[in-house]
Design a protein around this motif. Structure first.
Motif, PDB file in Angstrom:
ATOM      1  N   GLY A   1       1.222  10.808   0.170  1.00  0.00           N
ATOM      2  CA  GLY A   1       2.472  11.279   0.877  1.00  0.00           C
ATOM      3  C   GLY A   1       2.231  12.451   1.803  1.00  0.00           C
TER       4      GLY A   1
ATOM      5  N   GLU B   1       0.717  -1.316  -0.110  1.00  0.00           N
ATOM      6  CA  GLU B   1       0.131  -0.134  -0.087  1.00  0.00           C
ATOM      7  C   GLU B   1       1.007   1.348   0.060  1.00  0.00           C
ATOM      8  OE1 GLU B   1      -3.025  -0.174  -0.921  1.00  0.00           O
ATOM      9  OE2 GLU B   1      -2.812  -2.256  -0.844  1.00  0.00           O
TER      10      GLU B   1
ATOM     11  N   LEU C   1      -2.178 -13.305   7.714  1.00  0.00           N
ATOM     12  CA  LEU C   1      -0.817 -13.795   8.251  1.00  0.00           C
ATOM     13  C   LEU C   1      -1.225 -14.452   9.787  1.00  0.00           C
ATOM     14  CD1 LEU C   1       2.346 -13.682   8.381  1.00  0.00           C
ATOM     15  CD2 LEU C   1       2.043 -11.342   9.495  1.00  0.00           C
TER      16      LEU C   1
ATOM     17  N   HIS D   1       0.628   3.627  -3.040  1.00  0.00           N
ATOM     18  CA  HIS D   1      -0.829   3.929  -3.294  1.00  0.00           C
ATOM     19  C   HIS D   1      -0.987   5.390  -2.524  1.00  0.00           C
ATOM     20  CE1 HIS D   1      -1.783  -0.303  -4.278  1.00  0.00           C
ATOM     21  NE2 HIS D   1      -1.280   0.313  -5.316  1.00  0.00           N
TER      22      HIS D   1
END
Ligand SMILES: Cc1cc2nc3c(=O)[nH]c(=O)nc-3n(C[C@H](O)[C@H](O)[C@H](O)COP(=O)(O)OP(=O)(O)OC[C@H]3O[C@@H](n4cnc5c(N)ncnc54)[C@H](O)[C@@H]3O)c2cc1C
Length: 384
Positions: A49, A43, A210, A46
């Motif tokens: 910023g 991610e 996970l 994407h």
């Protein structure tokens, strides 16, 4: 022979890479494993910023204040450009409700050390020339926030982590977290096994899968968000603007001009879109551009180059989930960044390194209480 480390970080993303950098700097022998071929391909790439410490709760403010110190001094300290722009964050208010929310959170923001003020409509117009004046009631402005390039930054952090001694394995998927008697022993991947007494879950949207083999249930949903970028034009504003007005199909939008002159923008869909389908939609651009042009008519002259879609892993209360696992000793979660992982990353990495080395501070305790996996998830973040 099985490789052995002090800590294994799963995920070379916005959080995992600065964590490896901070751990290695403390002398912790660190392995980072990511299924993608290079850093930031989950991610992180994407993100727009946007980097702000302007939040409504102390924990996020404190982590992001440290992140801002790292972003804003990176280039002069290490020499790598990360396209840092210190333009501040502007939250203009057009409605009485937004004005009230922005003013109500000022005390907690200031107590946490944030440089912020509620400014007049005239001051807002000075900071953002061309903003629609009709109905403008002022806004909050925090001049020390900014934006940076997610890809340049993560690669800079990656090079630093490697220089400090961290080891990275790319193109390798972690298939299981290995445990014995409810203690972490390491991880298994498609290629082999690695041992460490500490495993850090920075897998973002994939943390629930996970950790699934451990029975640990993380309350995280994958929320889809789109963004876009225009052609470069001469700089005409410096701040990152957040429009908190909700409208049909959207809760808010935000945009800034990066230091290459491109305007980057995103929007929060309402109702939220849940899923893993990252194909961009045809409805995003008309919706977001109508909102942006309504607030700033001169934006209509810009040509959009491309749009994309990514995932915000979100928790029920909009705050990250950070802390030692409730069932498995040695497993540390740092996930559910709720659309703010890039700005949280560097400060979070240092916090995690202090947790691993047993050097947490009183300030860390405030943050960790807010982000605890054991909290009730009932609070509300006003600037989410
Ligand atoms: C449109 C959009 C705009 C955004 N704008 C901003 C912004 O302006 N500012 C901001 O702060 N944030 C922004 N964000 C949010 C930001 O991108 C995320 O919060 C951040 O990247 C999350 O960091 P992370 O490290 O948790 O996850 P990621 O960066 O996704 O890293 C997780 C990594 O784990 C790896 N992984 C997962 N499972 C496994 C496994 N089993 N084995 C091996 N590797 C695995 C993945 O490959 C990935 O590289 C935006 C997001 C979107 C979608």
């Amino acid at each position: 022979m099985t490789e052995t480390y002090d800590a294994i970080v799963v995920g070379a993303g916005s959080v995992g890479v600065p964590t490896a950098m901070a751990l290695a700097a403390q002398g912790v022998r660190t392995l980072v494993i990511d299924r993608h071929v290079s850093p930031g391909q989950g991610e992180n790439k994407h993100a727009l910023g946007g980097t702000r410490a302007t939040h409504s709760v102390p924990g996020k403010i404190l982590v992001c204040l440290r992140s801002l110190e790292i972003f804003s001094t990176w280039e002069e300290t290490y020499g790598d450009p990360i396209d840092w722009v210190k333009g501040g964050y502007l939250f203009p208010a057009y409605g009485a409700e937004e004005e009230k929310v922005l003013k109500e959170i000022l005390p907690v923001q200031r107590q946490s050390g944030l440089n912020i003020d509620y400014i007049s409509p005239e001051e807002v117009q000075e900071i953002l020339p061309g903003i629609r004046a009709e109905g403008l009631r002022g806004g909050s402005y925090s001049p020390d926030d900014g934006n940076a390039s997610p890809l340049l930054a993560i690669n800079a952090f990656y090079r630093r982590a490697v220089a400090e001694g961290a080891v990275f394995h790319f193109g390798e998927r972690v298939t299981a977290i290995l445990t014995r008697d409810d203690r972490v022993e390491g991880v298994a991947t498609e290629r082999g096994k690695y041992h460490a007494p500490v495993v850090i879950d920075t897998a973002g949207p994939f943390s629930p899968s996970l950790c699934a083999n451990l029975g640990e249930e993380l309350p995280i949903l994958p929320e889809l968000h789109e963004a876009g970028i225009t052609e470069p034009v001469r700089p005409f504003f410096k701040c990152l603007v957040v429009d908190l007005r909700s409208g049909p199909g959207s809760k808010n939008d935000y945009f800034c001009q990066n230091n290459r002159g491109q305007v980057i923008f995103s929007l929060a869909p309402d109702p939220p879109e849940i899923g893993l389908n990252k194909r961009s939609t045809s409805s995003f651009l008309p919706l977001v551009s109508a909102r942006m042009v309504d607030m700033m008519p001169r934006l209509k002259n810009l040509r959009v180059r491309r749009t994309w879609r990514g995932i915000y892993p979100v928790s029920p209360d909009g705050a990250p989930i950070v802390g030692w696992d409730q069932k498995v000793e040695g497993l540390l979660h740092a996930t559910a960044m709720c659309g703010q992982g890039f700005m949280l990353g560097p400060g979070m990495g240092e916090l995690l390194s202090r947790m691993v080395t047993g050097k947490t501070t009183e300030r860390d305790a405030v943050i960790l209480k807010e982000f605890s996996p054991r909290r009730r998830f009932e609070s509300h973040e006003a600037l989410k």
